[in-house]
Scaffold this motif. Sequence first.
Motif, PDB file in Angstrom:
ATOM      1  N   THR A 165       0.843  -1.194   0.000  1.00 26.22           N
ATOM      2  CA  THR A 165       0.000   0.000   0.000  1.00 26.22           C
ATOM      3  C   THR A 165       0.879   1.244   0.000  1.00 26.22           C
ATOM      4  O   THR A 165       2.042   1.196   0.402  1.00 26.22           O
TER       5      THR A 165
ATOM      6  N   SER B  17      -3.005   1.348   4.233  1.00 34.06           N
ATOM      7  CA  SER B  17      -2.686   0.067   4.842  1.00 34.06           C
ATOM      8  C   SER B  17      -3.685  -0.287   5.941  1.00 34.06           C
ATOM      9  O   SER B  17      -4.142  -1.434   6.038  1.00 34.06           O
TER      10      SER B  17
ATOM     11  N   VAL C  42       3.538  -1.186   3.862  1.00 28.87           N
ATOM     12  CA  VAL C  42       3.563   0.181   3.335  1.00 28.87           C
ATOM     13  C   VAL C  42       4.812   0.369   2.491  1.00 28.87           C
ATOM     14  O   VAL C  42       5.939   0.196   2.974  1.00 28.87           O
TER      15      VAL C  42
END
Length: 567
Positions: free
Chosen positions: A308, A314, A335
């Motif tokens: 993400t 996230s 992330v």
Amino acid sequence: MAFFASVSVTLLVLTATFFLIPTAFAYGLKAVLCSVGWSLRNKTNARRELILSQVRAEEEQHQSKHSASLASASASSPEDDDWEKVDSTVPGVAGNGKPLGEDWEGIIGFFHPFCPLSHKTRSNAGGGGERVLWAAVKATQERWPKAVCAIYTGDHEVTKAAMLERVETRFNIKLHAPTVVLLYLSTRKYILSSMYPHFTLLGQSLGSLIVAFDAFNLLVPDIYIDTMGYAFTIALSKFLFPSVPTGAYVHYPTISTDMLSSLDDSTGIKGLNSGAGAGWKGVAKKKYWHIFASIYGWVGSKVDVVMTNSSWTSAHINSLWGPSRKRLEHKNATVVFPPTAVSELHSSIDVSSSSESTREPSIVYIAQFRPEKNHSLILRAFARFVNETRNNNNNNDKITASGSTPKLILIGSVRHSSPDETHIYHLRLLAHELHIRDQTTFLCDASWPTILSHLRTSSIGTNAMWSEHFGIGVVEYQAAGLISVVHDSGGPREDIVIDLGDGATGFRASTEEEFAAAFEAALALPEQERVAMRLRARKSALRFTEEEFARKWIEEVAKLVSQCRKK
């Protein structure tokens, strides 16, 4: 007694039927889809071999040209002891001429139907999704130089040579041409929002299945990665090709808990659907969204590796997809901040006490001219700030010590023949009604040098989108040394405009009054403190470089390569 026994047997049969028929149907459907996948794989094998042979031919041609250029350089400089130089632009080659990555030779399919690139724009004004795609391809080439990166795109009018030239021009990303393959989709229209005036989320998601099937008819990859947020295509890939590892880079969830909560919002600040849950239509919309969220959550269980672009994204993805991913090896989303032109902005723009004299009391907002970017909030906040400044001469002297009048500069791309053009017309009208027309500038589809000029001379960079999933534009503000005044939500709040331990890197606001106050506070900072904040923000932006993105991208894709090796 016999009657009750008969009834019991009947109930048992009905119960068994109730549970077994759906199970049998599911297994049957799975078998049918696997059979279709097997057929697609066989059908595209010939094209796969043709693609690989073309890649090998282009690679040989490239190496031949490279060797010729080295020989030419050596002949022209025979006295140079260091004559055996290695072209640093060749992906996956270190200084000693050895590959940086492993010799994995598979095909990674990137599902990215929209790859439009303009010669003009190079910033968030044109969107950040394309930079992620091409930076991902670059990082993949460097780690696995023999892998083929196949891009499923609907941009038929662009050749590979033209596309790669534009990538270099716009993003300063030089790709290794032989291992990049463009596969042209013919069904992209099925994912256009204009195709679905009602039930848009469901329509586009189902439409993406048609486009994905089109993609698999062109080529079945060894690894499949969606880089645009069409998660339903990953579920289709899993059903058709269970052994193909799947990955997703999620810029924002198709639906989020913030979207669901916005329906009951009465303040009007939570995006375009704020308060839309009222009345029978609102109740129906709420039910529809909750059902879709459940389906979307199940789709998440088909993704092997999830990346993400921010902590906000996230958190939402883990909330929606997490319950269905408990049994997966890599169950949590990672992330991976998107790459931003931090290095270029650092080298192009000076931030110091001496450069402070070149900055004007201008506020710049770089964002696409779309309703969700909430330009109207910035216009109203700027009008309030200007009016309060006009009505208080002492504050005016304090805020604009140089004697300059504050200005608002709105920079963004406009999708022509779309609602964007009407939207910007209404924004111009609003500026006129607020009596700030002379102090407001609209720049549509500005060139990168023009954007760079305003980043160099402005004092404040602002962003007003509620729950912005990341905020590449805000990172660009920081890298350019602007003081950020951003919406107190989403990525800007959680990842970007934060205190890393040595002081504030900007201001956050939510309402018209708060934005106006933040504009005043930012411009009223003493010079020493103002420069210090600019430098802190610039240092903070180093977390979002292309190098950092590449490092994390490789870590995640390595998990997919490992799965691919095991099959």
